[in-house]
Structure formats: structure tokens, C-alpha cells
Design a protein around this motif. Structure first.
Motif, PDB file in Angstrom:
ATOM      1  N   SER A   1       0.822  -1.212   0.000  1.00  0.00           N
ATOM      2  CA  SER A   1       0.000   0.000   0.000  1.00  0.00           C
ATOM      3  C   SER A   1       0.857   1.263   0.000  1.00  0.00           C
ATOM      4  N   GLY A   2       2.145   1.103  -0.201  1.00  0.00           N
ATOM      5  CA  GLY A   2       3.027   2.272  -0.201  1.00  0.00           C
ATOM      6  C   GLY A   2       4.408   1.868  -0.649  1.00  0.00           C
ATOM      7  N   GLY A   3       5.407   2.571  -0.209  1.00  0.00           N
ATOM      8  CA  GLY A   3       6.781   2.285  -0.577  1.00  0.00           C
ATOM      9  C   GLY A   3       7.700   2.381   0.619  1.00  0.00           C
ATOM     10  N   VAL A   4       8.953   1.986   0.397  1.00  0.00           N
ATOM     11  CA  VAL A   4       9.955   2.041   1.453  1.00  0.00           C
ATOM     12  C   VAL A   4      10.483   3.466   1.572  1.00  0.00           C
ATOM     13  N   ASP A   5      10.515   3.976   2.785  1.00  0.00           N
ATOM     14  CA  ASP A   5      10.989   5.340   3.028  1.00  0.00           C
ATOM     15  C   ASP A   5      12.034   5.313   4.136  1.00  0.00           C
TER      16      ASP A   5
ATOM     17  N   MET B   1       6.850  -4.420  -3.302  1.00  0.00           N
ATOM     18  CA  MET B   1       7.473  -3.187  -2.840  1.00  0.00           C
ATOM     19  C   MET B   1       8.971  -3.393  -2.600  1.00  0.00           C
ATOM     20  N   LEU B   2       9.337  -4.564  -2.048  1.00  0.00           N
ATOM     21  CA  LEU B   2      10.739  -4.829  -1.749  1.00  0.00           C
ATOM     22  C   LEU B   2      11.569  -5.049  -3.008  1.00  0.00           C
ATOM     23  N   VAL B   3      10.961  -5.607  -4.050  1.00  0.00           N
ATOM     24  CA  VAL B   3      11.724  -5.834  -5.277  1.00  0.00           C
ATOM     25  C   VAL B   3      12.133  -4.513  -5.910  1.00  0.00           C
ATOM     26  N   ASN B   4      11.331  -3.479  -5.706  1.00  0.00           N
ATOM     27  CA  ASN B   4      11.709  -2.156  -6.204  1.00  0.00           C
ATOM     28  C   ASN B   4      12.845  -1.554  -5.381  1.00  0.00           C
ATOM     29  N   GLU B   5      12.968  -1.987  -4.136  1.00  0.00           N
ATOM     30  CA  GLU B   5      13.998  -1.456  -3.247  1.00  0.00           C
ATOM     31  C   GLU B   5      15.307  -2.241  -3.360  1.00  0.00           C
ATOM     32  N   TRP B   6      15.204  -3.588  -3.473  1.00  0.00           N
ATOM     33  CA  TRP B   6      16.397  -4.429  -3.450  1.00  0.00           C
ATOM     34  C   TRP B   6      16.790  -4.975  -4.817  1.00  0.00           C
ATOM     35  N   GLY B   7      15.853  -5.087  -5.722  1.00  0.00           N
ATOM     36  CA  GLY B   7      16.152  -5.637  -7.039  1.00  0.00           C
ATOM     37  C   GLY B   7      15.589  -7.032  -7.223  1.00  0.00           C
TER      38      GLY B   7
ATOM     39  N   GLY C   1      14.304   3.102   4.872  1.00  0.00           N
ATOM     40  CA  GLY C   1      14.435   1.817   5.549  1.00  0.00           C
ATOM     41  C   GLY C   1      13.213   1.401   6.327  1.00  0.00           C
ATOM     42  N   VAL C   2      12.114   2.125   6.183  1.00  0.00           N
ATOM     43  CA  VAL C   2      10.862   1.806   6.874  1.00  0.00           C
ATOM     44  C   VAL C   2       9.810   1.451   5.830  1.00  0.00           C
ATOM     45  N   ALA C   3       9.190   0.289   5.982  1.00  0.00           N
ATOM     46  CA  ALA C   3       8.181  -0.187   5.040  1.00  0.00           C
ATOM     47  C   ALA C   3       6.854  -0.384   5.768  1.00  0.00           C
ATOM     48  N   PRO C   4       5.731  -0.149   5.090  1.00  0.00           N
ATOM     49  CA  PRO C   4       4.433  -0.327   5.758  1.00  0.00           C
ATOM     50  C   PRO C   4       4.000  -1.785   5.868  1.00  0.00           C
ATOM     51  N   GLU C   5       4.479  -2.657   4.965  1.00  0.00           N
ATOM     52  CA  GLU C   5       4.101  -4.068   4.984  1.00  0.00           C
ATOM     53  C   GLU C   5       5.270  -4.931   4.531  1.00  0.00           C
ATOM     54  N   ILE C   6       5.122  -6.244   4.746  1.00  0.00           N
ATOM     55  CA  ILE C   6       6.079  -7.205   4.184  1.00  0.00           C
ATOM     56  C   ILE C   6       5.548  -7.583   2.804  1.00  0.00           C
ATOM     57  N   ALA C   7       5.803  -6.724   1.845  1.00  0.00           N
ATOM     58  CA  ALA C   7       5.242  -6.876   0.503  1.00  0.00           C
ATOM     59  C   ALA C   7       6.373  -7.014  -0.502  1.00  0.00           C
ATOM     60  N   THR C   8       6.471  -8.170  -1.144  1.00  0.00           N
ATOM     61  CA  THR C   8       7.552  -8.390  -2.105  1.00  0.00           C
ATOM     62  C   THR C   8       7.474  -7.466  -3.317  1.00  0.00           C
TER      63      THR C   8
END
Length: 281
Positions: free
Chosen positions: A159-163, A174-180, A165-172
Motif C-alpha cells: 500500500s506504499g513504498g519504502v521510506d 514493494m521490496l523488489v523495487n527497493e532491493w532488485g 528503511g521503513v516499510a508499511p508491509e512485508i510486501a515483495t
């Protein structure tokens, strides 16, 4: 109305409606059994599925059949690829979850990232003097190759993005955009956290939370569909019966109206001639 219902046309329609109702009943039973099977599976102890690479391919969804089961995997945590998820409540304590990226070797020589929920900490332990959640206060993941074991869970909805180092959910997604990429579609919740991290309670994805009620709702819908087929047949019979009654009434009224319009004959006037009296002679 019974005579109308016993006509061949409506008897044939009734047979089709009964077949459709039976099919709906079978589908309702199947959905009901599936819902209760899910409840039984969730009540049982998690199964040991073995190595993650033999259970889930990169990019494949974590289905209800494997969600919550125990998997093992060997890899190495990526330095700096870690987020925290605040806003959780565990046992009445405001908590933050710690999620780290684990590189897992694949059979084709490539490596894929796996989000790992390493544990949780009380929010007070990662809050700075200004009252802000600070990821830097969270212990870093251990280095070097490591074998982990934990419950495989489906990704939460993003429901959002990583800001910072803080993320609103454990959502892959969203994390794939952050980590690759490539990245597994689910995550693993460690059974035995390291350091000061605490063990997470059994995770529940939106998929596993909603599936039981979804299947039960489907079973009720199929029952309603079966009842609707029988109601449709009864409504057709009743409509035909009422139409025929109205037609007969109209024909009778028309016939009575024609009888009233026939001309009436007035009674004949009979005149008699009196015999001549003596005065007329």
C-alpha cells in the motif's frame, strides 16, 4: 395450477431445473469441504517441506497449500538490504518487524533474493530521542553463508513504498523495487531469531485469512443458485396458469356481453273484437 405443472413442457423444464439444482448442490458441498479442509490444515502442526528451492520457484505464488509450512534454505544476507515494518502489535506490545534480504543460489547458477522476517523488537527499543522509528538501531543481519528454517508465508498487499528503511508491509512487490530482482514472491519467518530479536508469531497473509470465509460464501451462493432455478420453474408455471385463467375470464365476459347485446322482442298485443251489441243492430 397442478394441471399446468404436469404438462410435458413444464415437466421437461422441471427435470432440467432439478439437474441444475443438483449441480449447484455438489458445487456448494465441494466449497464447504474445501473451507473446512483449510481450517483443518491450519489447525494442524506445520509440515516440514524441506529445501525451499524444491517447494517454490522464483516468481511463483505462495498458495494456501504451502503457506505456513516449514522450509529450510541456505544463503547469505545482503549487507544494507534490510527494512523494518512498524505499527504492529504483538502480545499487547507495539512492535516493529525486521526484514532482511537473503541471497539464495539457484540451480541454473543465478541468485535470487528471499525476504526473511528475522524477528521483532519492541518499538521503544528502535525509537530515538525525538520519538522517531530509527532503522539504524536495529541489529544487522549475520554475515556469511547461513542455513535458516522458518515458516513460508505469502506476501502482504503493498500500500506504499519504502521510506528511509521503513516499510508499511512485508510486501515483495514493494521490496523488489527497493532491493532488485529476481525475488521470491513470499517470505520466510524465522523459527529461531538471532541476537536480541524475538520470535514472530505465526504470520497470516491476506490470502490465508480470507480463504475460509471466501469458500463458505461460495457454498452459500451455490445453494442460492439452486433454489433460484426451482423458483424460476414455479414462477413460469404460475405465470402460465394466471394467463390462462385471465384468458378464460376474458372469453367468458365477452360471451356474456354478446348475449346482452341481442335485441329483445316485445310481447305481442292480442286484440279481440267484441260481438255486436243489441244497440248496433
Amino acid at each position: 395450477m397442478l394441471r399446468v405443472a404436469l404438462r410435458p413442457r413444464f415437466l421437461g423444464m422441471l427435470a432440467l431445473m432439478i439437474v441444475a439444482t443438483l449441480v449447484c448442490g455438489l458445487l456448494a458441498t465441494w466449497q464447504w469441504d474445501r473451507a473446512h479442509q483449510v481450517i483443518t490444515d491450519q489447525a494442524a502442526e506445520p509440515a516440514q517441506l524441506g529445501d525451499l528451492r524444491g517447494v517454490l520457484a522464483v516468481g511463483d505464488p505462495v498458495t494456501n497449500e504451502i503457506a505456513g509450512e516449514i522450509v529450510t534454505v541456505t544463503g547469505s544476507f545482503v549487507p544494507g538490504e534490510q527494512v523494518i515494518v512498524p505499527g504492529r502489535n504483538i502480545g499487547g506490545t507495539p512492535a516493529v518487524l525486521v526484514i532482511s534480504s537473503l541471497l539464495v543460489d539457484q540451480g541454473d547458477g543465478t541468485r535470487a533474493r528471499l525476504p526473511v522476517a528475522r524477528g521483532w523488537l519492541p518499538a521503544a527499543e528502535v525509537t530515538d530521542a525525538d520519538g522517531r522509528i530509527t532503522p539504524a538501531l536495529v541489529p544487522a543481519a549475520p554475515q556469511g553463508e547461513i542455513e535458516i528454517s522458518g515458516q513460508l508465508e505469502a506476501s502482504e498487499a503493498a500500500s506504499g513504498g519504502v521510506d528511509g528503511g521503513v516499510a508499511p508491509e512485508i510486501a515483495t512487490p514493494m521490496l523488489v523495487n527497493e532491493w532488485g530482482s529476481p525475488m521470491y514472491s513470499g517470505y520466510v519467518s524465522l523459527a529461531e531469531p538471532s541476537g536480541t530479536l524475538r520470535t514472530l508469531p505465526e504470520a497470516e497473509s491476506d490470502f490465508s485469512r480470507g480463504l475460509n470465509w471466501q469458500n463458505i460464501g461460495y457454498s452459500f451462493q451455490w445453494v442460492a443458485f439452486g433454489g433460484f432455478f426451482l423458483f424460476l420453474w414455479w414462477r413460469s408455471v404460475r405465470a402460465t396458469h394466471l394467463d390462462e385463467v385471465a384468458d378464460r375470464r376474458e372469453a367468458m365476459q365477452k360471451l356474456l356481453g354478446e348475449d346482452d347485446s341481442l335485441p329483445t322482442r316485445s310481447p305481442a298485443v292480442v286484440t279481440t273484437t267484441a260481438p255486436p251489441s243489441d244497440k248496433d243492430v
